[in-house]
Design a protein around this motif. Sequence first.
Motif, PDB file in Angstrom:
ATOM      1  N   ARG A 188       1.952  36.728 -15.636  1.00 57.03           N
ATOM      2  CA  ARG A 188       2.264  37.178 -16.995  1.00 57.03           C
ATOM      3  C   ARG A 188       2.013  38.671 -17.141  1.00 57.03           C
ATOM      4  O   ARG A 188       2.808  39.395 -17.744  1.00 57.03           O
ATOM      5  N   ARG A 189       0.917  39.134 -16.587  1.00 55.17           N
ATOM      6  CA  ARG A 189       0.562  40.541 -16.752  1.00 55.17           C
ATOM      7  C   ARG A 189       1.412  41.468 -15.887  1.00 55.17           C
ATOM      8  O   ARG A 189       1.747  42.580 -16.299  1.00 55.17           O
ATOM      9  N   LEU A 190       1.721  41.027 -14.685  1.00 57.01           N
ATOM     10  CA  LEU A 190       2.360  41.923 -13.725  1.00 57.01           C
ATOM     11  C   LEU A 190       3.865  41.711 -13.584  1.00 57.01           C
ATOM     12  O   LEU A 190       4.548  42.546 -12.993  1.00 57.01           O
ATOM     13  N   GLY A 191       4.383  40.594 -14.102  1.00 57.46           N
ATOM     14  CA  GLY A 191       5.800  40.319 -13.921  1.00 57.46           C
ATOM     15  C   GLY A 191       6.156  40.116 -12.461  1.00 57.46           C
ATOM     16  O   GLY A 191       7.257  40.476 -12.029  1.00 57.46           O
ATOM     17  N   TYR A 192       5.231  39.553 -11.703  1.00 59.57           N
ATOM     18  CA  TYR A 192       5.414  39.358 -10.253  1.00 59.57           C
ATOM     19  C   TYR A 192       4.939  37.951  -9.916  1.00 59.57           C
ATOM     20  O   TYR A 192       3.812  37.557 -10.252  1.00 59.57           O
ATOM     21  N   ARG A 193       5.801  37.170  -9.254  1.00 55.35           N
ATOM     22  CA  ARG A 193       5.467  35.780  -8.933  1.00 55.35           C
ATOM     23  C   ARG A 193       4.473  35.710  -7.788  1.00 55.35           C
ATOM     24  O   ARG A 193       4.670  36.326  -6.736  1.00 55.35           O
ATOM     25  N   MET A 194       3.412  34.938  -7.978  1.00 54.50           N
ATOM     26  CA  MET A 194       2.390  34.796  -6.949  1.00 54.50           C
ATOM     27  C   MET A 194       2.742  33.692  -5.949  1.00 54.50           C
ATOM     28  O   MET A 194       2.359  33.768  -4.782  1.00 54.50           O
ATOM     29  N   LYS A 195       3.453  32.674  -6.411  1.00 55.08           N
ATOM     30  CA  LYS A 195       3.825  31.576  -5.514  1.00 55.08           C
ATOM     31  C   LYS A 195       5.084  31.973  -4.753  1.00 55.08           C
ATOM     32  O   LYS A 195       6.182  31.502  -5.006  1.00 55.08           O
ATOM     33  N   ALA A 196       4.887  32.895  -3.817  1.00 56.62           N
ATOM     34  CA  ALA A 196       5.999  33.448  -3.051  1.00 56.62           C
ATOM     35  C   ALA A 196       5.469  33.882  -1.683  1.00 56.62           C
ATOM     36  O   ALA A 196       4.279  33.725  -1.383  1.00 56.62           O
ATOM     37  N   ARG A 197       6.366  34.423  -0.872  1.00 56.91           N
ATOM     38  CA  ARG A 197       6.001  34.929   0.463  1.00 56.91           C
ATOM     39  C   ARG A 197       5.883  36.441   0.346  1.00 56.91           C
ATOM     40  O   ARG A 197       6.877  37.138   0.150  1.00 56.91           O
ATOM     41  N   HIS A 198       4.666  36.954   0.465  1.00 61.61           N
ATOM     42  CA  HIS A 198       4.387  38.361   0.202  1.00 61.61           C
ATOM     43  C   HIS A 198       4.260  39.162   1.495  1.00 61.61           C
ATOM     44  O   HIS A 198       3.737  38.677   2.495  1.00 61.61           O
ATOM     45  N   MET A 199       4.690  40.414   1.428  1.00 58.63           N
ATOM     46  CA  MET A 199       4.423  41.382   2.486  1.00 58.63           C
ATOM     47  C   MET A 199       3.834  42.632   1.850  1.00 58.63           C
ATOM     48  O   MET A 199       4.486  43.283   1.040  1.00 58.63           O
TER      49      MET A 199
END
Length: 423
Positions: A188-199
Motif C-alpha cells: 500500500r505504501r510503496l505501490g510495489y508487490r511483495m509477492k513477486a520474484r525480485h532482483m
Amino acid sequence: MSTTSPDIHRVTAFAEWIDEHADEVADRVFQACVTAVPSFTTNGREIEHAFRATCFSFLPGVSRAVSTGEFAPGPLLPAAAEHLTRRLPAAGIKLVDLVLTYDVAGNELLDGFGRELRVSSCWSDSDRADMLSVVMGRLFRFRQAALSQAMAVYRQEQKLLRRSEVPDVPATVRQVLAGELGDAEAERRLGYRMKARHMGFVVWGHDVAEAVLRDVAAQLRTELRAHQDLVVQPDGRAVHGWLGVPQHATDVDALRARLSPPAGVRIALGAPHHGSDGFRITHREALETQSLADRAVPQPVRPDGPAVADSIVSFRDVVALVFADRDVELARHFVRSQLGELVEPRHSVLRETLRVWFEELGSPTRAARRLNVHVNTLVKRLNRASDIVARPLHAGDFAFRFAFELSRGHHGDGASGLTEEGH
C-alpha cells in the motif's frame, strides 16, 4: 462482399463522416461518457474541459485507424488524452471509470455512424451491414490498443502518487527490510508487490549525476523485462532498487552484451528471489556485490569477457568473496538456490555420488568404479540429481560446485545446516 476486405470508398465513409461532423461527433461522445461516468464533470472545471478536449483529440487517430486498418506500433494516445490520464489518480477518478469511458466512446461512435448510414440513400442494406461490420472490428482494435496504453499511464501515475503520499520512502523501505511491515502495508505504501520474484540492484558511480544513474536503472528494467520497479537514492552517488522480473529474465551474460553503462557507471545485481524474504536477501546480495566490486573486482570478471564486463557485476561473480566474509545467511540462501531439495537427508546417496563424480572431474566411468556400482546406475543417479535441481549438471559448473562444497563444509555428507533457519 467480404466484410474484411471492403473497397476503399466504403471504408473511407467513416472518416468522411468524422471530418464533416467532428464537433458534433466529439460533443456526442463527451455527453455519452459523462452521462455514464459523472465523475469527469464533478471534479472541477479543469478536468471537465480536459476531458472534452480529449474526446475531440482522439477523432483524427480513430479516423485514420478505421480507414486504413493499420495500427503502427507506438503511442496511440493524443497529448491531450495522456495529459488528462495523468491527472486522474490525483483527482480521485478510478481506473474503472477510465475504462468505462473508452467503452462508451466506442459504442457512441459506432451508433452515430450507424445513424448516419440509415439516413443516407447512397447505400443498400447489404452495404451498410458490410461497413458497420468492418468499422466495428477496426474500432474495437483501436479502442483496446489505446485503452491498454491509457491504463499503463494511469497505473504509473497511481504508483507515483502512492509513493508521494508516503512521508519518507527510504524510511518505509528500511522498515520493510527490517521485517517491521507486513506485505499488504508495504504494498500500500510503496505501490510495489511483495509477492513477486525480485532482483535487487545498485547503480553507482563517482561524480555521476543522479539523472544518469536513474536512466541506467530504467534501461536495466527494460532489458530485464521487469513488470514493476522500486528505486530509492540513499546517497549522492548511487541508486538502490528492486525489479520484479519474470521467471525467464535475461541472464547476466546476455545483459552484459546488450547494456553498456556510461563511463564511470557500474551495476551490481543480486540474484532473483521470491517474496518478502527474497526482497531482503536480493538487496543484501546487491549491496555486498557493490562493496566487493569496488574493492576486489576492478577488472573484467572473465578474461574473455567484453570490455564492459566489469561494469555489470552479479552476486554470483563475487559469491566466493562474500562467503570469505562468512555471511552465513547469504550462504544459506545461495546453497538452497543452487541445490534445492538435494540438501535434504533423503538424498544422501545422490550427494555422495556427486562428491565422487566431481572429484573424478565428471567421469562417470571412474566415479562408478570408485563407488562400486555399474556406470548405468551412476548415470541414473546423476539424471535424478539433475531433475531435482531442474537443470543439467556439469562438472565445471562453478556456482553449483561451490554451493555443494560449501554445504559439505558444514555437514560432511553435503546436507548443510546452511539451509536451515536459525543456523
